[in-house]
Design a protein around this motif. Structure first.
Motif, PDB file in Angstrom:
ATOM      1  N   SER A   6       0.814  -1.220   0.000  1.00  0.00           N
ATOM      2  CA  SER A   6       0.000   0.000   0.000  1.00  0.00           C
ATOM      3  C   SER A   6       0.845   1.265   0.000  1.00  0.00           C
ATOM      4  O   SER A   6       0.330   2.342  -0.216  1.00  0.00           O
ATOM      5  CB  SER A   6      -0.943   0.006   1.200  1.00  0.00           C
ATOM      6  OG  SER A   6      -0.189   0.060   2.390  1.00  0.00           O
ATOM      7  N   GLN A   7       2.144   1.141   0.203  1.00  0.00           N
ATOM      8  CA  GLN A   7       3.016   2.316   0.214  1.00  0.00           C
ATOM      9  C   GLN A   7       3.690   2.559  -1.131  1.00  0.00           C
ATOM     10  O   GLN A   7       4.483   3.456  -1.268  1.00  0.00           O
ATOM     11  CB  GLN A   7       4.091   2.149   1.299  1.00  0.00           C
ATOM     12  CG  GLN A   7       3.528   1.999   2.695  1.00  0.00           C
ATOM     13  CD  GLN A   7       2.675   3.178   3.101  1.00  0.00           C
ATOM     14  OE1 GLN A   7       3.044   4.323   2.863  1.00  0.00           O
ATOM     15  NE2 GLN A   7       1.519   2.912   3.677  1.00  0.00           N
ATOM     16  N   THR A   8       3.410   1.747  -2.142  1.00  0.00           N
ATOM     17  CA  THR A   8       4.038   1.886  -3.438  1.00  0.00           C
ATOM     18  C   THR A   8       3.590   3.183  -4.094  1.00  0.00           C
ATOM     19  O   THR A   8       2.432   3.343  -4.442  1.00  0.00           O
ATOM     20  CB  THR A   8       3.691   0.693  -4.350  1.00  0.00           C
ATOM     21  OG1 THR A   8       4.091  -0.493  -3.676  1.00  0.00           O
ATOM     22  CG2 THR A   8       4.400   0.799  -5.676  1.00  0.00           C
ATOM     23  N   VAL A   9       4.524   4.113  -4.275  1.00  0.00           N
ATOM     24  CA  VAL A   9       4.210   5.427  -4.810  1.00  0.00           C
ATOM     25  C   VAL A   9       3.805   5.355  -6.270  1.00  0.00           C
ATOM     26  O   VAL A   9       2.895   6.023  -6.703  1.00  0.00           O
ATOM     27  CB  VAL A   9       5.424   6.379  -4.628  1.00  0.00           C
ATOM     28  CG1 VAL A   9       5.212   7.675  -5.351  1.00  0.00           C
ATOM     29  CG2 VAL A   9       5.678   6.622  -3.155  1.00  0.00           C
ATOM     30  N   SER A  10       4.433   4.509  -7.058  1.00  0.00           N
ATOM     31  CA  SER A  10       4.204   4.503  -8.491  1.00  0.00           C
ATOM     32  C   SER A  10       2.825   3.987  -8.882  1.00  0.00           C
ATOM     33  O   SER A  10       2.439   4.113 -10.020  1.00  0.00           O
ATOM     34  CB  SER A  10       5.284   3.671  -9.183  1.00  0.00           C
ATOM     35  OG  SER A  10       5.194   2.335  -8.753  1.00  0.00           O
ATOM     36  N   ASP A  11       2.091   3.385  -7.970  1.00  0.00           N
ATOM     37  CA  ASP A  11       0.784   2.845  -8.304  1.00  0.00           C
ATOM     38  C   ASP A  11      -0.363   3.793  -7.973  1.00  0.00           C
ATOM     39  O   ASP A  11      -1.514   3.405  -8.047  1.00  0.00           O
ATOM     40  CB  ASP A  11       0.561   1.510  -7.573  1.00  0.00           C
ATOM     41  CG  ASP A  11       1.404   0.399  -8.160  1.00  0.00           C
ATOM     42  OD1 ASP A  11       1.847   0.543  -9.317  1.00  0.00           O
ATOM     43  OD2 ASP A  11       1.621  -0.590  -7.466  1.00  0.00           O
ATOM     44  N   GLY A  12      -0.095   5.029  -7.596  1.00  0.00           N
ATOM     45  CA  GLY A  12      -1.167   5.960  -7.271  1.00  0.00           C
ATOM     46  C   GLY A  12      -1.765   5.656  -5.916  1.00  0.00           C
ATOM     47  O   GLY A  12      -1.085   5.201  -5.016  1.00  0.00           O
ATOM     48  N   PHE A  13      -3.069   5.893  -5.769  1.00  0.00           N
ATOM     49  CA  PHE A  13      -3.731   5.663  -4.491  1.00  0.00           C
ATOM     50  C   PHE A  13      -3.755   4.177  -4.164  1.00  0.00           C
ATOM     51  O   PHE A  13      -4.084   3.351  -5.004  1.00  0.00           O
ATOM     52  CB  PHE A  13      -5.174   6.160  -4.522  1.00  0.00           C
ATOM     53  CG  PHE A  13      -5.332   7.646  -4.608  1.00  0.00           C
ATOM     54  CD1 PHE A  13      -4.538   8.502  -3.882  1.00  0.00           C
ATOM     55  CD2 PHE A  13      -6.315   8.192  -5.423  1.00  0.00           C
ATOM     56  CE1 PHE A  13      -4.710   9.866  -3.944  1.00  0.00           C
ATOM     57  CE2 PHE A  13      -6.491   9.560  -5.493  1.00  0.00           C
ATOM     58  CZ  PHE A  13      -5.683  10.396  -4.757  1.00  0.00           C
ATOM     59  N   SER A  14      -3.452   3.853  -2.929  1.00  0.00           N
ATOM     60  CA  SER A  14      -3.573   2.469  -2.474  1.00  0.00           C
ATOM     61  C   SER A  14      -5.044   2.180  -2.190  1.00  0.00           C
ATOM     62  O   SER A  14      -5.870   3.100  -2.098  1.00  0.00           O
ATOM     63  CB  SER A  14      -2.757   2.253  -1.200  1.00  0.00           C
ATOM     64  OG  SER A  14      -3.349   2.960  -0.128  1.00  0.00           O
ATOM     65  N   ALA A  15      -5.370   0.919  -2.019  1.00  0.00           N
ATOM     66  CA  ALA A  15      -6.747   0.544  -1.687  1.00  0.00           C
ATOM     67  C   ALA A  15      -7.168   1.188  -0.373  1.00  0.00           C
ATOM     68  O   ALA A  15      -8.307   1.644  -0.221  1.00  0.00           O
ATOM     69  CB  ALA A  15      -6.867  -0.977  -1.604  1.00  0.00           C
ATOM     70  N   GLU A  16      -6.236   1.271   0.581  1.00  0.00           N
ATOM     71  CA  GLU A  16      -6.533   1.880   1.876  1.00  0.00           C
ATOM     72  C   GLU A  16      -6.819   3.376   1.726  1.00  0.00           C
ATOM     73  O   GLU A  16      -7.718   3.917   2.363  1.00  0.00           O
ATOM     74  CB  GLU A  16      -5.375   1.664   2.858  1.00  0.00           C
ATOM     75  CG  GLU A  16      -5.168   0.221   3.264  1.00  0.00           C
ATOM     76  CD  GLU A  16      -4.305  -0.586   2.281  1.00  0.00           C
ATOM     77  OE1 GLU A  16      -3.824  -0.026   1.265  1.00  0.00           O
ATOM     78  OE2 GLU A  16      -4.137  -1.788   2.526  1.00  0.00           O
ATOM     79  N   GLU A  17      -6.032   4.055   0.875  1.00  0.00           N
ATOM     80  CA  GLU A  17      -6.243   5.486   0.656  1.00  0.00           C
ATOM     81  C   GLU A  17      -7.596   5.735  -0.018  1.00  0.00           C
ATOM     82  O   GLU A  17      -8.317   6.659   0.353  1.00  0.00           O
ATOM     83  CB  GLU A  17      -5.116   6.074  -0.196  1.00  0.00           C
ATOM     84  CG  GLU A  17      -3.795   6.150   0.533  1.00  0.00           C
ATOM     85  CD  GLU A  17      -2.620   6.455  -0.370  1.00  0.00           C
ATOM     86  OE1 GLU A  17      -1.680   7.114   0.115  1.00  0.00           O
ATOM     87  OE2 GLU A  17      -2.618   6.031  -1.543  1.00  0.00           O
ATOM     88  N   ARG A  18      -7.930   4.909  -1.005  1.00  0.00           N
ATOM     89  CA  ARG A  18      -9.228   5.052  -1.669  1.00  0.00           C
ATOM     90  C   ARG A  18     -10.367   4.854  -0.672  1.00  0.00           C
ATOM     91  O   ARG A  18     -11.346   5.604  -0.668  1.00  0.00           O
ATOM     92  CB  ARG A  18      -9.360   4.058  -2.810  1.00  0.00           C
ATOM     93  CG  ARG A  18      -8.493   4.368  -3.997  1.00  0.00           C
ATOM     94  CD  ARG A  18      -8.666   3.294  -5.071  1.00  0.00           C
ATOM     95  NE  ARG A  18      -7.554   3.254  -5.987  1.00  0.00           N
ATOM     96  CZ  ARG A  18      -7.412   4.032  -7.043  1.00  0.00           C
ATOM     97  NH1 ARG A  18      -8.341   4.905  -7.324  1.00  0.00           N
ATOM     98  NH2 ARG A  18      -6.360   3.941  -7.805  1.00  0.00           N
ATOM     99  N   ALA A  19     -10.244   3.844   0.173  1.00  0.00           N
ATOM    100  CA  ALA A  19     -11.276   3.574   1.175  1.00  0.00           C
ATOM    101  C   ALA A  19     -11.405   4.740   2.150  1.00  0.00           C
ATOM    102  O   ALA A  19     -12.518   5.127   2.521  1.00  0.00           O
ATOM    103  CB  ALA A  19     -10.955   2.285   1.926  1.00  0.00           C
ATOM    104  N   ALA A  20     -10.290   5.323   2.561  1.00  0.00           N
ATOM    105  CA  ALA A  20     -10.316   6.452   3.486  1.00  0.00           C
ATOM    106  C   ALA A  20     -10.996   7.667   2.851  1.00  0.00           C
ATOM    107  O   ALA A  20     -11.774   8.366   3.509  1.00  0.00           O
ATOM    108  CB  ALA A  20      -8.902   6.813   3.930  1.00  0.00           C
ATOM    109  N   MET A  21     -10.726   7.918   1.576  1.00  0.00           N
ATOM    110  CA  MET A  21     -11.356   9.052   0.902  1.00  0.00           C
ATOM    111  C   MET A  21     -12.860   8.832   0.752  1.00  0.00           C
ATOM    112  O   MET A  21     -13.648   9.766   0.925  1.00  0.00           O
ATOM    113  CB  MET A  21     -10.698   9.301  -0.451  1.00  0.00           C
ATOM    114  CG  MET A  21      -9.322   9.934  -0.303  1.00  0.00           C
ATOM    115  SD  MET A  21      -8.556  10.340  -1.856  1.00  0.00           S
ATOM    116  CE  MET A  21      -7.967   8.751  -2.365  1.00  0.00           C
ATOM    117  N   LYS A  22     -13.277   7.603   0.445  1.00  0.00           N
ATOM    118  CA  LYS A  22     -14.709   7.312   0.346  1.00  0.00           C
ATOM    119  C   LYS A  22     -15.376   7.465   1.708  1.00  0.00           C
ATOM    120  O   LYS A  22     -16.488   7.988   1.814  1.00  0.00           O
ATOM    121  CB  LYS A  22     -14.922   5.905  -0.200  1.00  0.00           C
ATOM    122  CG  LYS A  22     -14.653   5.811  -1.685  1.00  0.00           C
ATOM    123  CD  LYS A  22     -14.946   4.438  -2.223  1.00  0.00           C
ATOM    124  CE  LYS A  22     -14.646   4.413  -3.703  1.00  0.00           C
ATOM    125  NZ  LYS A  22     -15.018   3.151  -4.321  1.00  0.00           N
TER     126      LYS A  22
END
Length: 149
Positions: A6-22
């Motif tokens: 989930s910390q991989t910068v090159s892949d954009g938002f992680s699944a956790e980040e997307r869930a937090a924004m939702k």
């Protein structure tokens, strides 16, 4: 092949980040009419990022994280179809223009007159971004802190 987390910068938002924004959008909607407007604006900004080509989307996601972290008082929204961030008065402070929008060779971070970047009689208000790096992130954080000061 290396594993990705989930910390991989090159892949954009992680699944956790997307869930937090939702989750944040749902919280705003629960606040009532004003919160629902903010949630809708946030969702519109995220949707505009999601529609971008992969390279632009990756940059836009990283810019979104840097801007919202460095200047949490700004509200995400769209401006001419671009992800943008507005102050409490609703004035856009900064917008991200992806390279695909006008078929240019680089994306730009464009500050508007609500940004407090004044430096004498002349100063830059648009910054080209071709690739994400820690140096780029640090520069954006510095600019955002100055822009909202």
């Amino acid at each position: 092949m290396p594993t990705k987390n989930s910390q991989t910068v090159s892949d954009g938002f992680s699944a956790e980040e997307r869930a937090a924004m939702k989750a944040r959008a749902a919280e705003l909607r629960a606040e009532g009419k004003k919160g629902a407007k903010k949630a809708d604006d946030l969702q519109a900004a995220l949707d505009s990022i999601a529609k971008m080509a992969p390279e632009d989307r990756e940059l836009a996601e990283r810019v979104h994280m840097a801007v919202t972290t460095a200047a949490p008082e700004l509200s995400p929204k769209t401006w001419y179809g671009m992800p943008a961030y507005a102050n409490a008065d609703g004035k856009v402070v900064v917008a991200f223009k992806n390279s695909g929008k006008f078929n240019s060779r680089y994306s730009t971070l464009e500050f508007q007159d609500a940004a407090n970047l004044d430096d004498g009689d002349m100063w830059p208000v648009s910054y080209a971004i071709q690739k994400w790096s820690p140096v780029v992130e640090q520069k954006i954080v510095e600019l955002m802190k100055a822009a909202v000061s």
